[in-house]
Design a protein around this motif. Structure first.
Motif, PDB file in Angstrom:
ATOM      1  N   THR A   4       0.789  -1.227   0.000  1.00 13.84           N
ATOM      2  CA  THR A   4       0.000   0.000   0.000  1.00 13.84           C
ATOM      3  C   THR A   4       0.824   1.282   0.000  1.00 13.84           C
ATOM      4  N   GLY A   5       2.092   1.198   0.369  1.00 11.12           N
ATOM      5  CA  GLY A   5       2.927   2.390   0.390  1.00 11.12           C
ATOM      6  C   GLY A   5       3.606   2.700  -0.929  1.00 11.12           C
ATOM      7  N   ALA A   6       3.340   1.878  -1.946  1.00 14.05           N
ATOM      8  CA  ALA A   6       3.986   2.054  -3.246  1.00 14.05           C
ATOM      9  C   ALA A   6       3.013   2.668  -4.254  1.00 14.05           C
ATOM     10  N   PRO A   7       3.516   3.120  -5.414  1.00 12.09           N
ATOM     11  CA  PRO A   7       2.616   3.619  -6.465  1.00 12.09           C
ATOM     12  C   PRO A   7       1.739   2.487  -7.010  1.00 12.09           C
ATOM     13  N   ALA A   8       0.728   2.861  -7.784  1.00 13.59           N
ATOM     14  CA  ALA A   8      -0.179   1.867  -8.366  1.00 13.59           C
ATOM     15  C   ALA A   8       0.473   1.091  -9.497  1.00 13.59           C
ATOM     16  N   LEU A   9       1.552   1.605 -10.054  1.00 10.45           N
ATOM     17  CA  LEU A   9       2.294   0.915 -11.107  1.00 10.45           C
ATOM     18  C   LEU A   9       3.768   1.260 -10.942  1.00 10.45           C
ATOM     19  N   GLN A  35      13.921   3.036  -9.820  1.00 12.08           N
ATOM     20  CA  GLN A  35      13.795   3.624  -8.488  1.00 12.08           C
ATOM     21  C   GLN A  35      12.497   3.183  -7.813  1.00 12.08           C
ATOM     22  N   ASP A  36      11.424   3.070  -8.607  1.00  7.16           N
ATOM     23  CA  ASP A  36      10.164   2.554  -8.056  1.00  7.16           C
ATOM     24  C   ASP A  36      10.370   1.165  -7.463  1.00  7.16           C
TER      25      ASP A  36
END
Length: 260
Positions: free
Chosen positions: A78-83, A88-89
């Motif tokens: 939940t703390g990450a982007p949707a994609l 770096q992501d």
């Protein structure tokens, strides 16, 4: 826009995603056996991004693949982007992936974990932190695509050049440098494509065609968990297998749980 990288050479870092019913190369080679309960039969599929819809889609694929032999549950980061679209992501997602996996492994009914993003973010860190087998969909799908010394390509929606280079490095690191035929990237905004199944299918079909006809791929890896459903829809249109990473990792996990 279509990007093609041919004839690779090197090691891996990170990204996003078979229909063949055969089991991939030794699951034991991908992960150590754990010390879980003898009755444990749950696989926790960890989505390194926060897209709950994508998580549930991948869980359904894993459930269909495992045919009721095991229980599959999903967890989103939940703390990450949707994609996850850049290296770096992927790096930023590692902490969350490990935390989810460590917590899940405390349950004695959990027999294996799957890191369900093509770049396998946090895979090695999670393996070092828990006592049960951990599988990465990226690692397993390379094993399956290259089975029988088959030439293979990758199709993805992510145009990041560093990410695409990491695919080449992954292939080389796993010993498949001579078989890898490069990566084809769909045209269009990946964030918009994944919102429309019809548009995603159309874009992926064009990229698969390029991989087969121009790059000589005999199997095409669908590069990202969110592309799995499209692969199943598109498979009837292609003679070459569209290799789905979630399915490959699920087969490996079930095999490990069954002690095969």
């Amino acid at each position: 826009m279509v990007i093609s990288l041919l004839h690779p050479r090197c090691r891996f870092a990170g990204c996003l995603l078979a229909l063949s019913l055969t089991t991939p190369v030794l699951a034991a080679a991908s992960s150590d056996s754990g010390s879980q309960s003898e009755t444990a039969n749950t696989i926790v599929l960890i989505n390194p991004n926060s897209n709950e819809q994508a998580t549930q889609s991948m869980v359904e694929l894993a459930r269909l693949e495992s045919a009721g032999v095991v229980t599959v549950v999903g967890r989103s980061n939940t703390g990450a982007p949707a994609l996850l679209t850049t290296p770096q992501d992927m790096l930023d997602a590692v902490t969350g992936v490990v935390a989810i996996g460590v917590e899940a492994a405390k349950d004695e009914q959990v027999a294996a974990l799957i890191v369900s993003a093509f770049s396998d973010p946090g895979l090695e860190e999670l393996r070092a932190a828990v006592d049960i087998p951990v599988f990465g969909i990226g690692e397993e799908v390379f094993h399956e695509a290259a089975r029988g010394n088959r030439a293979f390509g990758i199709v993805t929606v992510t145009p990041d050049e560093a990410l695409i280079e990491s695919f080449r490095q992954k292939a080389a690191g796993l010993g498949y440098e001579s078989l890898y035929r490069g990566t084809r990237v769909t045209s269009g905004d990946p964030m918009e494509l994944v919102k429309s199944p019809a548009e995603l299918d159309q874009a992926l079909a064009a990229a698969v065609k390029e991989s087969v006809e121009h790059d000589g791929a005999q199997a095409v890896i669908m590069g990202g968990g969110p592309l799995s459903a499209s692969a199943l829809r598109l498979q009837p249109d292609f003679e070459v297998p569209l290799v789905v990473a979630v399915n490959a990792a699920t087969r490996a996990a079930v095999k490990a749980i069954q002690g095969k």
